[in-house]
Scaffold this active site. Sequence first.
Site, PDB file in Angstrom:
ATOM      1  N   THR A   1       0.856  -1.187   0.000  1.00 58.86           N
ATOM      2  CA  THR A   1       0.000   0.000   0.000  1.00 58.86           C
ATOM      3  C   THR A   1       0.893   1.239   0.000  1.00 58.86           C
ATOM      4  O   THR A   1       1.639   1.461   0.960  1.00 58.86           O
ATOM      5  CB  THR A   1      -0.905  -0.014   1.251  1.00 58.86           C
ATOM      6  OG1 THR A   1      -1.663  -1.230   1.222  1.00 58.86           O
ATOM      7  CG2 THR A   1      -1.828   1.182   1.297  1.00 58.86           C
TER       8      THR A   1
ATOM      9  N   GLU B   1      -3.474  -4.601  -2.817  1.00 59.86           N
ATOM     10  CA  GLU B   1      -4.065  -5.848  -2.323  1.00 59.86           C
ATOM     11  C   GLU B   1      -5.169  -5.524  -1.310  1.00 59.86           C
ATOM     12  O   GLU B   1      -5.002  -4.657  -0.468  1.00 59.86           O
ATOM     13  CB  GLU B   1      -2.958  -6.690  -1.663  1.00 59.86           C
ATOM     14  CG  GLU B   1      -3.423  -8.012  -1.121  1.00 59.86           C
ATOM     15  CD  GLU B   1      -4.226  -8.800  -2.141  1.00 59.86           C
ATOM     16  OE1 GLU B   1      -3.701  -9.069  -3.238  1.00 59.86           O
ATOM     17  OE2 GLU B   1      -5.388  -9.139  -1.852  1.00 59.86           O
TER      18      GLU B   1
ATOM     19  N   CYS C   1      -3.087  -2.272   9.192  1.00 62.12           N
ATOM     20  CA  CYS C   1      -3.441  -1.428   8.040  1.00 62.12           C
ATOM     21  C   CYS C   1      -4.351  -0.243   8.325  1.00 62.12           C
ATOM     22  O   CYS C   1      -3.988   0.889   8.023  1.00 62.12           O
ATOM     23  CB  CYS C   1      -3.987  -2.303   6.936  1.00 62.12           C
ATOM     24  SG  CYS C   1      -2.668  -3.362   6.298  1.00 62.12           S
TER      25      CYS C   1
END
Length: 439
Positions: A122, A151, A263
């Site tokens: 990312t 992803e 994340c």
Amino acid sequence: MKIAMIGTGYVGLVSGVCFAEFGFQVTCVDKNPAIIERLQAGEVTIYEPGLDELLVRNARDGRLIFTTDLVPTVADADVIFIAVGTPSRRGDGEADLQYIYAAADEIAAAMKPGAVIVIKSTVVVGTNADVRARIAKARPDVQFSMVSNPEFLREGSAVEDFLRPDRVVVGVHDEAGSAAMKRVYRPLYLRETPMIVTTLENAEIIKYAANAYLAMKVTFINEVADLCEKAGGNVQDVARAIGMDNRIGSKFLHAGPGFGGSCFPKDTRAYAATGRKLEAPQTLIEQVVTVNELRKHSMAQRVIEAAQKSGVTTVAVLGIAFKPNTDDIRESPALDIIPALQKAGLTVRAHDPEARGAAEQVLPEVTWYKSAYEAVEGAGITLLLTEWNVYRALDLKRVATLMSGNILFDLRNVYSGTDIEGTGLDYRSVGRPLVGKRG
Ligand code: NAD
Ligand code: UGA
């Protein structure tokens, strides 16, 4: 087609194994020799349901190789994926891209003409273009393609998510990159998985916007839960009803202790930082970051106040991982809540089915137990923090008997009033009415 996967963490390992499952020849590279040694021995280095079977089978059939040797791997590869970490930079919350640039430099030095370089990590908007320029400068003689392929897998269901994604997003700048990605994802394409082929910049923004939106949805329902508590409502009833509106959707409306993981926290911070940098303030997401941080502290405060009120000195924590079915504890709410409890003088006993190894290294003075029942023994308060399946069907009468007190904080709303009836527990969940025996 030969694929090189640089970085064998959660994303690189799952992607590498799944590409081998698609039938490609995959070599996974990591600079950490301890990880590679274990993978070479057929040992899966992360806890991810279904991964071990695929890894062992594809390695046995010779389609999957693990090495620390980047140069020969890249020199021989047609498509090179970069799946290294992009953590938060200390201080400003921006994504730290040092591992991306380091990997890009190593790839530039070793790649063959016509190579397709794909960033799966990312990365903030503009990174793919920067990396492309950097590699072109290092190897002006060599033609190559740059692709952004963010992803969207979730930990705990990563294999399933990779093999059956809602969509595949591919950002390209030339036809060769686009053609290579169509080949790589052909098995999904044949299954009619939508493939969005777009620009490098769009692909980068899509990834951050998706995570930011989902994090915002979680934060929204957490604040609805607060309102329900004050007004005598029930957040699950509210979430169910609003989720039935197709424009809203029922997913990611589970109230809890605040989102965590490797994340959402770092990506919301990086997205907000990008907005500030580009003078396009992302005020909603700035607020999401702040509200989520405060939430973890307010959850700890709830437990501390209950302990002080009832003279409790020991808390049993069930679940350390940021979500079930993973051993990942990065930015898990438990890592804020447990130290806050300890700071308030409380003793913490804990259990997690998979995350104990990682947790032991960062949570000092916690006593660890092999089962939930052992952990709750003698505790005045039990705090359920992760909704692992093993905590969904606890014998609550037994829990109440083993505890010295009777307060059960269920911050994942796993149990209902009916489950609590007759147990003697004083049950406190999130955004729902209090249940059970007080005091
Ligand atoms: P991770 O920290 O688990 O793994 C990264 C791996 O890369 C480490 O094992 C490290 O040793 C290795 N590495 C770093 N530099 C290297 C180099 N130059 N050569 C070889 N190996 C190198 O990271 P992760 O959780 O897999 O995340 C990777 C990226 O994917 C991040 O950008 C993340 O935001 C993104 N992402 C993660 C998830 C997830 O569920 N974890 C999902 C979607 C996207
Ligand atoms: C998330 C995204 O869901 C993935 O699509 C994305 O690829 C990934 O981030 C990433 O970019 O790395 P993940 O972090 O594995 O995946 O886990 P989620 O299931 O999204 O949960 C994140 C956090 O939100 C967890 O702490 C979870 O407990 C919390 N959450 C989630 C809630 O509190 N309520 C919900 O309704 C959903």
